[in-house]
Design an enzyme around this catalytic site. Structure first.
Site, PDB file in Angstrom:
ATOM      1  N   ASP A 281      40.783  48.692  34.557  1.00  0.00           N
ATOM      2  CA  ASP A 281      40.849  47.232  34.458  1.00  0.00           C
ATOM      3  C   ASP A 281      42.026  46.905  33.550  1.00  0.00           C
ATOM      4  O   ASP A 281      42.046  47.280  32.372  1.00  0.00           O
ATOM      5  CB  ASP A 281      39.546  46.696  33.850  1.00  0.00           C
ATOM      6  CG  ASP A 281      39.299  45.240  34.209  1.00  0.00           C
ATOM      7  OD1 ASP A 281      40.281  44.514  34.406  1.00  0.00           O
ATOM      8  OD2 ASP A 281      38.123  44.840  34.281  1.00  0.00           O
TER       9      ASP A 281
ATOM     10  N   ASP B 216      43.269  41.920  35.948  1.00  0.00           N
ATOM     11  CA  ASP B 216      42.565  40.770  35.394  1.00  0.00           C
ATOM     12  C   ASP B 216      43.483  39.544  35.336  1.00  0.00           C
ATOM     13  O   ASP B 216      44.652  39.652  34.959  1.00  0.00           O
ATOM     14  CB  ASP B 216      42.083  41.120  33.979  1.00  0.00           C
ATOM     15  CG  ASP B 216      41.359  39.978  33.309  1.00  0.00           C
ATOM     16  OD1 ASP B 216      40.188  39.745  33.648  1.00  0.00           O
ATOM     17  OD2 ASP B 216      41.981  39.311  32.454  1.00  0.00           O
TER      18      ASP B 216
ATOM     19  N   GLU C  30      42.128  39.634  40.364  1.00  0.00           N
ATOM     20  CA  GLU C  30      41.220  38.535  40.051  1.00  0.00           C
ATOM     21  C   GLU C  30      41.988  37.234  40.274  1.00  0.00           C
ATOM     22  O   GLU C  30      42.888  36.898  39.516  1.00  0.00           O
ATOM     23  CB  GLU C  30      40.734  38.631  38.600  1.00  0.00           C
ATOM     24  CG  GLU C  30      39.755  37.531  38.245  1.00  0.00           C
ATOM     25  CD  GLU C  30      39.444  37.466  36.762  1.00  0.00           C
ATOM     26  OE1 GLU C  30      38.308  37.083  36.412  1.00  0.00           O
ATOM     27  OE2 GLU C  30      40.336  37.771  35.950  1.00  0.00           O
TER      28      GLU C  30
ATOM     29  N   HIS D 289      30.818  41.476  35.263  1.00  0.00           N
ATOM     30  CA  HIS D 289      30.680  41.268  33.817  1.00  0.00           C
ATOM     31  C   HIS D 289      30.850  39.802  33.414  1.00  0.00           C
ATOM     32  O   HIS D 289      30.508  39.428  32.289  1.00  0.00           O
ATOM     33  CB  HIS D 289      31.716  42.117  33.080  1.00  0.00           C
ATOM     34  CG  HIS D 289      33.132  41.735  33.403  1.00  0.00           C
ATOM     35  ND1 HIS D 289      33.685  41.964  34.641  1.00  0.00           N
ATOM     36  CD2 HIS D 289      34.100  41.124  32.669  1.00  0.00           C
ATOM     37  CE1 HIS D 289      34.932  41.524  34.651  1.00  0.00           C
ATOM     38  NE2 HIS D 289      35.202  41.007  33.470  1.00  0.00           N
ATOM     39  N   ASP D 290      31.372  38.968  34.321  1.00  0.00           N
ATOM     40  CA  ASP D 290      31.588  37.552  34.015  1.00  0.00           C
ATOM     41  C   ASP D 290      30.573  36.633  34.682  1.00  0.00           C
ATOM     42  O   ASP D 290      30.638  35.420  34.515  1.00  0.00           O
ATOM     43  CB  ASP D 290      32.990  37.124  34.480  1.00  0.00           C
ATOM     44  CG  ASP D 290      34.095  37.588  33.550  1.00  0.00           C
ATOM     45  OD1 ASP D 290      33.804  37.827  32.362  1.00  0.00           O
ATOM     46  OD2 ASP D 290      35.242  37.709  34.009  1.00  0.00           O
TER      47      ASP D 290
END
Length: 563
Positions: free
Chosen positions: A98, A199, A256, A331-332
């Protein structure tokens, strides 16, 4: 049919701080991940997406990087990472890092130099501006509440941060920044990593001149989104990264990219674009958020017809032109079972149904840690138990506006990012087997009922259902490459579709609710013989598929059709 290994893979996302504590300090780490590689291999996944483990002061759980080529001490050392990579590869597992290219930590050496003086050689590595009319340079708002601008007394200027004030945005108009980032990406690829999740990649370009955004309705939380998201020059920068670095390696890349539909996504992932393999879309993640107000915190009930419209659009537009990344949670996001299923009476059934949906769509399926055992949202009674910076900022903002605390907490229980960040529940022992110390965030109290150890003992568990779904994907090409067609578009309870590849056809039937609706199949499917591949209920006798069937709560079925 353009076959690629990453299209045929299943990805498992690991949030390291919450996955497994390998040294007993209450924080998950690289050695903890290593200790669970056999578990992941047995599940059947192919790629491990590991959230940031780089050196970081950890203001945003590692997404504020202070050194791209070092490991956060809480997670271990670079030697630990090298060993993890080797051990994963020995098991046939790939590692996807990531990587945050939009911003760094405010403790990164570049930023420390940048803020030292206006004439520092690294000043232009970040975005600095003078204030305007006694305030920030423009009216853009941060994803974590408040202005994107942070005043810095040293030089009497503001720096831009789309996220936390501890995450200053890099200036991607600076060639030295671009060259440094390319070198860093190649450094990891030479080390042997198998890909990257980029990200916030949609935000690396900002509108020329940084103008104010329109503010219709005079809502304080309306963001000038189109001025710092998915701008055209993002594609130029990604294409340069591809040609300079990524092209030379057989890797997997996913971006993302919030704020776009499938037509716009093709600008990133189209087969001739030479940018990314796939992107995460967010349209289905916004189905329970009302427009205006406080963004994601402004809740409304989600609607199955809207879900059908969004997912069918992505499935149809991307077919044979690009590739989807399919997911329910990460995770978000809150836990999918608490958001789109039933985390109490039908927890097991709805978890299996939701898994069936994601794994039967065209695109690479992503499993978030704990999803394979049906982990649920958390509802901490005190704000003091929460750790997420976005959640804490929202709480403070709402309290300052006089919103009753119980009303604020109700929203946090549903949408806080900490819902997905509580420790992985391995067994019934204290702290769910995650650690022998006090964990960095409290464990969900339902771990005695929901844990890996019990799941492995129960042949009918959610875990074994996931394992079967993954195995089916490897057995049947139609699950990977088949064309999607929506059935029953106006049915408000049942989501049904087919996947077709050549003369092979799959029929997928999903009841998204706790009622028992009646299924009436289109007549064209009545002529086929039907082999049941998988179901979350025991199907026999009167339950066999015919012209009309009454479905059980949250039932899912997948049939192989034959003419």
């Amino acid at each position: 049919m353009n076959k690629k290994w990453w299209k045929e893979s299943v990805v498992y996302q690991i949030y390291p701080i919450s996955f497994m504590d390998g040294n007993g300090d209450g924080v998950g780490d690289l050695r903890g991940i290593m200790s669970k590689l056999d578990y992941l291999k047995d599940l059947g996944v192919d790629v491990l997406w590991i959230c940031p483990v780089y050196k970081s002061p950890n203001h945003d759980n590692g997404y504020d990087i202070s050194d791209y080529q070092d490991i956060m001490k809480e997670f271990g050392t670079m030697d630990d990472f090298d060993r993890l990579l080797k051990e994963a590869h020995m098991r046939g597992l790939k590692i996807m890092m990531d990587l945050v290219l939009n911003h760094t930590s405010d403790e990164h050496p570049w930023f420390i130099e940048s803020r030292a003086s206006e004439d520092n050689p690294k000043r232009d590595y970040y975005i600095w501006r003078k204030g305007k009319n006694g305030g920030p340079p423009n009216n853009w708002e941060s994803y974590f509440s408040g202005s994107v601008w942070q005043y810095d007394e040293t030089t009497d200027e503001y720096y831009l941060h789309l996220y936390s004030k501890h995450q200053p945005d890099l200036n991607w108009e600076n060639e030295k920044v671009i060259d440094s980032m390319h070198e860093m990406v190649e450094w990891w690829l030479k080390k042997g990593v198998d890909g990257f999740r980029f990200d916030a990649i949609a935000h690396i370009v900002k509108a020329v001149g940084l103008p104010d955004g329109e503010n219709p309705n005079h809502l304080p939380t309306v963001r000038a989104y189109e001025l710092f998201s998915n701008l055209e020059n993002v594609h130029t920068l990604l294409n340069n990264l591809y040609k300079s670095v990524l092209f030379h390696y057989d890797i997997m890349t996913v971006g993302e990219t919030s704020g776009l539909g499938p037509e716009q996504a093709l600008s990133y992932v189209g087969d001739t674009r030479n940018e990314l393999n796939m992107v995460f879309q967010f349209e289905h993640m916004q189905l329970d958020a009302a427009s205006g107000g406080s963004g994601k915190w402004n809740l409304r009930p989600w609607n199955l017809l809207e879900l059908k419209k969004v997912m069918s659009n992505w499935q149809t537009v991307m077919h044979e032109q690009g590739w989807n990344a399919n997911y329910w949670c990460n995770h978000d996001q809150p836990r999918s079972i608490s958001r789109f299923g039933d985390d109490s009476q039908y927890r097991v059934e709805s978890a299996k149904m939701l898994a069936t949906f994601i794994h039967m769509l065209e695109g690479t399926p992503y499993i978030y840690q704990g999803e394979e055992i049906g982990m649920t949202n958390i509802a901490f009674q005190s704000i003091d138990d929460y750790r997420d910076v976005e959640t804490l900022n929202f709480y403070e903002e709402q309290m300052n506006q006089g919103v009753p605390e119980e009303q604020i907490m109700e929203v946090i229980w549903k949408k806080s990012r900490d819902n997905a960040r509580t420790p992985m529940q391995w067994n019934k022992s204290e702290e769910a087997g995650f650690t022998k110390a006090t964990p960095w965030i409290r464990v969900n109290s339902n771990y005695p009922l929901i844990n890996v150890e019990d799941a492995l003992k129960d042949p009918d568990s959610i875990y074994y259902y996931y394992k079967k779904l993954i195995a089916l994907r490897k057995q049947h090409e139609v699950i990977v490459y088949g064309k999607y067609e929506l059935l029953l578009p106006l049915d408000t309870q049942i989501y049904a579709f087919t996947r077709t590849l050549g003369d092979v056809c799959l029929l997928v039937i999903l009841n998204f609710f706790g009622e028992e609706p009646e299924l009436n199949l289109p007549s064209k499917l009545h002529l086929s013989s039907k082999e049941l591949l998988i179901s979350n209920y025991s199907i026999k006798g009167d339950d066999e598929l015919s012209t009309t069937v009454r479905l059980h709560p949250y039932e899912s079925r997948v049939y192989m059709l034959k003419a």
